[in-house]
Design a protein around this motif. Structure first.
Motif, PDB file in Angstrom:
ATOM      1  N   VAL A 115      -6.902  -5.201  12.614  1.00  0.00           N
ATOM      2  CA  VAL A 115      -7.338  -5.178  11.219  1.00  0.00           C
ATOM      3  C   VAL A 115      -6.287  -4.545  10.301  1.00  0.00           C
ATOM      4  N   VAL A 116      -5.869  -5.320   9.305  1.00  0.00           N
ATOM      5  CA  VAL A 116      -4.986  -4.782   8.266  1.00  0.00           C
ATOM      6  C   VAL A 116      -5.849  -4.541   7.034  1.00  0.00           C
ATOM      7  N   HIS A 117      -5.987  -3.290   6.636  1.00  0.00           N
ATOM      8  CA  HIS A 117      -6.679  -2.969   5.385  1.00  0.00           C
ATOM      9  C   HIS A 117      -5.571  -2.689   4.382  1.00  0.00           C
ATOM     10  N   ALA A 118      -5.421  -3.568   3.396  1.00  0.00           N
ATOM     11  CA  ALA A 118      -4.213  -3.523   2.564  1.00  0.00           C
ATOM     12  C   ALA A 118      -4.237  -2.410   1.523  1.00  0.00           C
ATOM     13  N   PRO A 121       4.986  -4.743   8.945  1.00  0.00           N
ATOM     14  CA  PRO A 121       6.280  -4.142   8.604  1.00  0.00           C
ATOM     15  C   PRO A 121       7.128  -5.078   7.750  1.00  0.00           C
ATOM     16  N   ALA A 122       8.184  -4.536   7.157  1.00  0.00           N
ATOM     17  CA  ALA A 122       9.199  -5.381   6.513  1.00  0.00           C
ATOM     18  C   ALA A 122      10.095  -5.895   7.639  1.00  0.00           C
ATOM     19  N   VAL A 123      10.469  -7.171   7.558  1.00  0.00           N
ATOM     20  CA  VAL A 123      11.137  -7.790   8.712  1.00  0.00           C
ATOM     21  C   VAL A 123      12.434  -8.498   8.324  1.00  0.00           C
ATOM     22  N   PHE A 162      -1.823 -14.140  -1.206  1.00  0.00           N
ATOM     23  CA  PHE A 162      -0.748 -15.150  -1.211  1.00  0.00           C
ATOM     24  C   PHE A 162       0.516 -14.608  -0.532  1.00  0.00           C
ATOM     25  N   HIS A 163       0.852 -13.380  -0.837  1.00  0.00           N
ATOM     26  CA  HIS A 163       2.024 -12.749  -0.201  1.00  0.00           C
ATOM     27  C   HIS A 163       1.849 -12.707   1.329  1.00  0.00           C
ATOM     28  N   LYS A 164       0.645 -12.352   1.769  1.00  0.00           N
ATOM     29  CA  LYS A 164       0.387 -12.278   3.220  1.00  0.00           C
ATOM     30  C   LYS A 164       0.461 -13.689   3.842  1.00  0.00           C
ATOM     31  N   VAL A 165      -0.073 -14.680   3.123  1.00  0.00           N
ATOM     32  CA  VAL A 165      -0.047 -16.062   3.613  1.00  0.00           C
ATOM     33  C   VAL A 165       1.393 -16.541   3.790  1.00  0.00           C
ATOM     34  N   SER A 189      12.168  -4.857  12.598  1.00  0.00           N
ATOM     35  CA  SER A 189      10.995  -4.507  11.788  1.00  0.00           C
ATOM     36  C   SER A 189      11.133  -3.074  11.287  1.00  0.00           C
ATOM     37  N   VAL A 190      10.740  -2.869  10.042  1.00  0.00           N
ATOM     38  CA  VAL A 190      10.814  -1.515   9.475  1.00  0.00           C
ATOM     39  C   VAL A 190       9.442  -1.135   8.937  1.00  0.00           C
ATOM     40  N   SER A 191       8.972   0.031   9.333  1.00  0.00           N
ATOM     41  CA  SER A 191       7.685   0.509   8.839  1.00  0.00           C
ATOM     42  C   SER A 191       7.781   1.970   8.455  1.00  0.00           C
ATOM     43  N   THR A 192       7.045   2.360   7.413  1.00  0.00           N
ATOM     44  CA  THR A 192       6.986   3.777   7.044  1.00  0.00           C
ATOM     45  C   THR A 192       5.562   4.315   7.240  1.00  0.00           C
ATOM     46  N   GLY A 193       4.752   3.571   7.971  1.00  0.00           N
ATOM     47  CA  GLY A 193       3.376   4.029   8.216  1.00  0.00           C
ATOM     48  C   GLY A 193       2.582   4.203   6.930  1.00  0.00           C
ATOM     49  N   GLY A 194       2.910   3.389   5.928  1.00  0.00           N
ATOM     50  CA  GLY A 194       2.168   3.456   4.665  1.00  0.00           C
ATOM     51  C   GLY A 194       2.738   4.473   3.684  1.00  0.00           C
ATOM     52  N   ALA A 195       3.799   5.209   4.071  1.00  0.00           N
ATOM     53  CA  ALA A 195       4.373   6.209   3.156  1.00  0.00           C
ATOM     54  C   ALA A 195       5.058   5.540   1.971  1.00  0.00           C
ATOM     55  N   SER A 196       5.805   4.461   2.257  1.00  0.00           N
ATOM     56  CA  SER A 196       6.509   3.771   1.175  1.00  0.00           C
ATOM     57  C   SER A 196       6.947   2.372   1.589  1.00  0.00           C
ATOM     58  N   PRO A 197       6.096   1.365   1.313  1.00  0.00           N
ATOM     59  CA  PRO A 197       6.525  -0.016   1.582  1.00  0.00           C
ATOM     60  C   PRO A 197       7.813  -0.346   0.825  1.00  0.00           C
ATOM     61  N   THR A 198       8.031   0.318  -0.288  1.00  0.00           N
ATOM     62  CA  THR A 198       9.271   0.103  -1.056  1.00  0.00           C
ATOM     63  C   THR A 198      10.486   0.547  -0.248  1.00  0.00           C
ATOM     64  N   LEU A 199      10.370   1.683   0.445  1.00  0.00           N
ATOM     65  CA  LEU A 199      11.493   2.149   1.271  1.00  0.00           C
ATOM     66  C   LEU A 199      11.709   1.198   2.449  1.00  0.00           C
ATOM     67  N   SER A 200      10.614   0.716   3.059  1.00  0.00           N
ATOM     68  CA  SER A 200      10.757  -0.247   4.173  1.00  0.00           C
ATOM     69  C   SER A 200      11.565  -1.453   3.707  1.00  0.00           C
ATOM     70  N   THR A 201      11.208  -1.943   2.521  1.00  0.00           N
ATOM     71  CA  THR A 201      11.892  -3.121   1.975  1.00  0.00           C
ATOM     72  C   THR A 201      13.365  -2.804   1.710  1.00  0.00           C
ATOM     73  N   LYS A 202      13.633  -1.605   1.176  1.00  0.00           N
ATOM     74  CA  LYS A 202      15.018  -1.209   0.869  1.00  0.00           C
ATOM     75  C   LYS A 202      15.854  -1.118   2.152  1.00  0.00           C
ATOM     76  N   ILE A 203      15.292  -0.504   3.180  1.00  0.00           N
ATOM     77  CA  ILE A 203      16.027  -0.358   4.446  1.00  0.00           C
ATOM     78  C   ILE A 203      16.283  -1.746   5.049  1.00  0.00           C
ATOM     79  N   ARG A 204      15.242  -2.608   5.020  1.00  0.00           N
ATOM     80  CA  ARG A 204      15.414  -3.978   5.539  1.00  0.00           C
ATOM     81  C   ARG A 204      16.564  -4.682   4.814  1.00  0.00           C
ATOM     82  N   ASN A 205      16.588  -4.529   3.476  1.00  0.00           N
ATOM     83  CA  ASN A 205      17.643  -5.181   2.687  1.00  0.00           C
ATOM     84  C   ASN A 205      19.025  -4.632   3.022  1.00  0.00           C
TER      85      ASN A 205
HETATM   86  C1  LIG Z   1       6.419  -4.121   4.263  1.00  0.00           C
HETATM   87  C2  LIG Z   1       5.396  -5.025   3.575  1.00  0.00           C
HETATM   88  C3  LIG Z   1       5.061  -6.159   4.528  1.00  0.00           C
HETATM   89  C4  LIG Z   1       4.113  -7.189   3.984  1.00  0.00           C
HETATM   90  O1  LIG Z   1       3.135  -6.896   3.302  1.00  0.00           O
HETATM   91  O2  LIG Z   1       4.424  -8.358   4.253  1.00  0.00           O
HETATM   92  C5  LIG Z   1       4.234  -4.158   3.147  1.00  0.00           C
HETATM   93  N1  LIG Z   1       4.218  -3.996   1.835  1.00  0.00           N
HETATM   94  C6  LIG Z   1       5.249  -4.645   1.241  1.00  0.00           C
HETATM   95  C7  LIG Z   1       5.682  -4.482  -0.071  1.00  0.00           C
HETATM   96  C8  LIG Z   1       5.046  -3.693  -1.080  1.00  0.00           C
HETATM   97  N2  LIG Z   1       3.737  -3.364  -1.095  1.00  0.00           N
HETATM   98  C9  LIG Z   1       3.477  -2.611  -2.246  1.00  0.00           C
HETATM   99  C10 LIG Z   1       4.674  -2.530  -3.025  1.00  0.00           C
HETATM  100  C11 LIG Z   1       4.762  -1.901  -4.407  1.00  0.00           C
HETATM  101  C12 LIG Z   1       5.412  -0.551  -4.387  1.00  0.00           C
HETATM  102  C13 LIG Z   1       4.758   0.536  -3.518  1.00  0.00           C
HETATM  103  O3  LIG Z   1       3.553   0.786  -3.648  1.00  0.00           O
HETATM  104  O4  LIG Z   1       5.513   1.145  -2.721  1.00  0.00           O
HETATM  105  C14 LIG Z   1       5.673  -3.158  -2.252  1.00  0.00           C
HETATM  106  C15 LIG Z   1       7.170  -3.229  -2.513  1.00  0.00           C
HETATM  107  C16 LIG Z   1       7.639  -4.469  -3.081  1.00  0.00           C
HETATM  108  O5  LIG Z   1       6.850  -5.375  -3.430  1.00  0.00           O
HETATM  109  O6  LIG Z   1       8.872  -4.540  -3.216  1.00  0.00           O
HETATM  110  C17 LIG Z   1       2.179  -2.059  -2.639  1.00  0.00           C
HETATM  111  C18 LIG Z   1       1.281  -1.499  -1.602  1.00  0.00           C
HETATM  112  N3  LIG Z   1       1.339  -1.718  -0.249  1.00  0.00           N
HETATM  113  C19 LIG Z   1       0.316  -1.032   0.362  1.00  0.00           C
HETATM  114  C20 LIG Z   1      -0.448  -0.419  -0.650  1.00  0.00           C
HETATM  115  C21 LIG Z   1      -1.683   0.399  -0.393  1.00  0.00           C
HETATM  116  C22 LIG Z   1      -1.277   1.791  -0.017  1.00  0.00           C
HETATM  117  O7  LIG Z   1      -0.685   2.466  -0.837  1.00  0.00           O
HETATM  118  O8  LIG Z   1      -1.501   2.186   1.145  1.00  0.00           O
HETATM  119  C23 LIG Z   1       0.179  -0.667  -1.873  1.00  0.00           C
HETATM  120  C24 LIG Z   1      -0.165  -0.139  -3.246  1.00  0.00           C
HETATM  121  C25 LIG Z   1      -1.259  -1.011  -3.882  1.00  0.00           C
HETATM  122  C26 LIG Z   1      -1.618  -0.513  -5.250  1.00  0.00           C
HETATM  123  O9  LIG Z   1      -0.737  -0.339  -6.088  1.00  0.00           O
HETATM  124  O10 LIG Z   1      -2.834  -0.286  -5.437  1.00  0.00           O
HETATM  125  C27 LIG Z   1       0.041  -0.982   1.757  1.00  0.00           C
HETATM  126  C28 LIG Z   1       0.770  -1.537   2.792  1.00  0.00           C
HETATM  127  N4  LIG Z   1       1.865  -2.332   2.619  1.00  0.00           N
HETATM  128  C29 LIG Z   1       2.415  -2.567   3.827  1.00  0.00           C
HETATM  129  C30 LIG Z   1       3.407  -3.515   4.065  1.00  0.00           C
HETATM  130  C31 LIG Z   1       1.829  -1.694   4.881  1.00  0.00           C
HETATM  131  C32 LIG Z   1       2.709  -0.447   5.068  1.00  0.00           C
HETATM  132  C33 LIG Z   1       4.108  -0.779   5.573  1.00  0.00           C
HETATM  133  C34 LIG Z   1       5.058   0.358   5.465  1.00  0.00           C
HETATM  134  O11 LIG Z   1       4.699   1.501   5.212  1.00  0.00           O
HETATM  135  O12 LIG Z   1       6.250   0.122   5.703  1.00  0.00           O
HETATM  136  C35 LIG Z   1       0.472  -1.344   4.258  1.00  0.00           C
HETATM  137  C36 LIG Z   1      -0.028   0.068   4.554  1.00  0.00           C
HETATM  138  C37 LIG Z   1      -0.649  -2.258   4.745  1.00  0.00           C
HETATM  139  C38 LIG Z   1      -0.267  -3.707   4.870  1.00  0.00           C
HETATM  140  O13 LIG Z   1       0.184  -4.081   5.955  1.00  0.00           O
HETATM  141  O14 LIG Z   1      -0.441  -4.423   3.884  1.00  0.00           O
HETATM  142  C39 LIG Z   1       5.886  -5.564   2.204  1.00  0.00           C
HETATM  143  C40 LIG Z   1       7.400  -5.796   2.136  1.00  0.00           C
HETATM  144  C41 LIG Z   1       7.630  -7.275   1.867  1.00  0.00           C
HETATM  145  C42 LIG Z   1       8.988  -7.740   2.212  1.00  0.00           C
HETATM  146  O15 LIG Z   1       9.250  -7.941   3.413  1.00  0.00           O
HETATM  147  O16 LIG Z   1       9.795  -7.983   1.296  1.00  0.00           O
END
Ligand SMILES: C[C@@]1(CC(=O)O)C2=NC(=C\c3[nH]c(c(CCC(=O)O)c3CC(=O)O)Cc3[nH]c(c(CC(=O)O)c3CCC(=O)O)/C=C3\N/C(=C\2)[C@@H](CCC(=O)O)[C@]3(C)CC(=O)O)/[C@H]1CCC(=O)O
Ligand SMILES: NC(=O)c1ccc[n+]([C@@H]2O[C@H](COP(=O)([O-])OP(=O)(O)OC[C@H]3O[C@@H](n4cnc5c(N)ncnc54)[C@H](O)[C@@H]3O)[C@@H](O)[C@H]2O)c1
Length: 206
Positions: free
Chosen positions: A98-101, A112-114, A23-26, A123-139
């Protein structure tokens, strides 16, 4: 990872899995005008609602390769690790995006966070290191790149289109293009008008 902007408006996007992450991706795809296909035996109620409203397509079944073979972009978000891994392998082999989530290294693309301000997209990306940081930087960037950028980008776009078709001397073009990004044109709409007036008078349209 190579950053790139892709026009997906005429491309098929398929999401395997219909849960909360799907749903989030949609939602993200819909804000770019993309209507994805969901393949999943069960779907999140919000996804069902979007399908009932005609905004997306649902295929109520377990995902198979035939559901993915004509897609351009595939997002694998089922809760079945084996299915995600198997489909990712096949899709990458067939040259799909392919996006493997869960294990991003099994795919070849990440979302990326956009931040969107009209024609400006950051667009902000951390290469999977911390989507939380991407979101924080975007904000954080939301404050520096505020709503003024929407009109400002329209001005830059219009100015550049005019310059491209009316100024043929390249050094002169650069002078005008560089001048347009001076801060005063962001801050004062009337300065944009002066700029355009001067441009039109120096380089008349006919
Ligand atoms: C940027 C954003 C875009 C989007 O999805 O639209 C995005 N994730 C977002 C948020 C978010 N996702 C998660 C949290 C919880 C906290 C945390 O885990 O940090 C939060 C934060 C939150 O919700 O605030 C959980 C999570 N995410 C991934 C995994 C698996 C893993 O660890 O690799 C797990 C753990 C699953 C588990 O717990 O099992 C993987 C991916 N998520 C990515 C993108 C890609 C890397 C991008 C990057 O590195 O920057 C990547 C690799 C693949 C992908 O593209 O999906 C979007 C921001 C939305 C916005 O714009 O507001
Ligand atoms: N990238 C991210 O931002 C992120 C964040 C959290 C979780 N995840 C990962 O995303 C995945 C899904 O998480 P969720 O919370 O949406 O799970 P969920 O349990 O809410 O949904 C799973 C969905 O997969 C469907 N499904 C199961 N087997 C299927 C099959 N064979 N074919 C098609 N669909 C099938 C189910 O019907 C259900 O709709 C998990 O692997 C999780 O680790 C990713």
């Amino acid at each position: 990872m190579f950053p790139i902007m892709i026009d997906l408006s005429d491309q098929k996007v398929v999401i395997a899995g219909g849960g909360s992450i799907a749903f989030h991706k949609v939602e993200n795809l819909l804000r770019f005008g993309i209507r994805p296909h969901i393949v999943s035996p069960k779907c999140h109620p919000a996804i069902e609602q979007l399908a009932a409203d005609g905004k997306i397509f649902i295929h109520r079944k377990k995902v198979e390769w035939t559901d993915l073979e004509d897609a351009f972009l595939i997002m694998l978000v089922t809760d079945d690790k084996e299915v995600n891994a198997q489909m990712a392998k096949l899709a990458v082999l067939h040259g799909k995006l392919v996006v493997h989530a869960e294990h991003n290294d099994l795919g070849n693309a990440q979302i990326p966070a956009v931040l969107i301000r009209g024609k400006l997209m950051i667009s902000v990306s951390t290469g999977g290191a911390s989507p939380t940081l991407s979101t924080k930087i975007r904000n954080q960037l939301e404050h520096e790149f505020d709503e003024r950028y929407e009109d400002y980008l329209d001005f830059l776009f219009d100015a550049r289109q005019y310059i491209k078709s009316h100024i043929h001397d390249r050094p002169e073009r650069r002078i005008w293009l560089k001048k347009a990004v001076e801060t005063r044109y962001l801050e004062y709409p009337e300065e944009r008008e002066y700029y355009m007036t001067e441009l039109f008078s120096r380089y008349p349209a006919f």
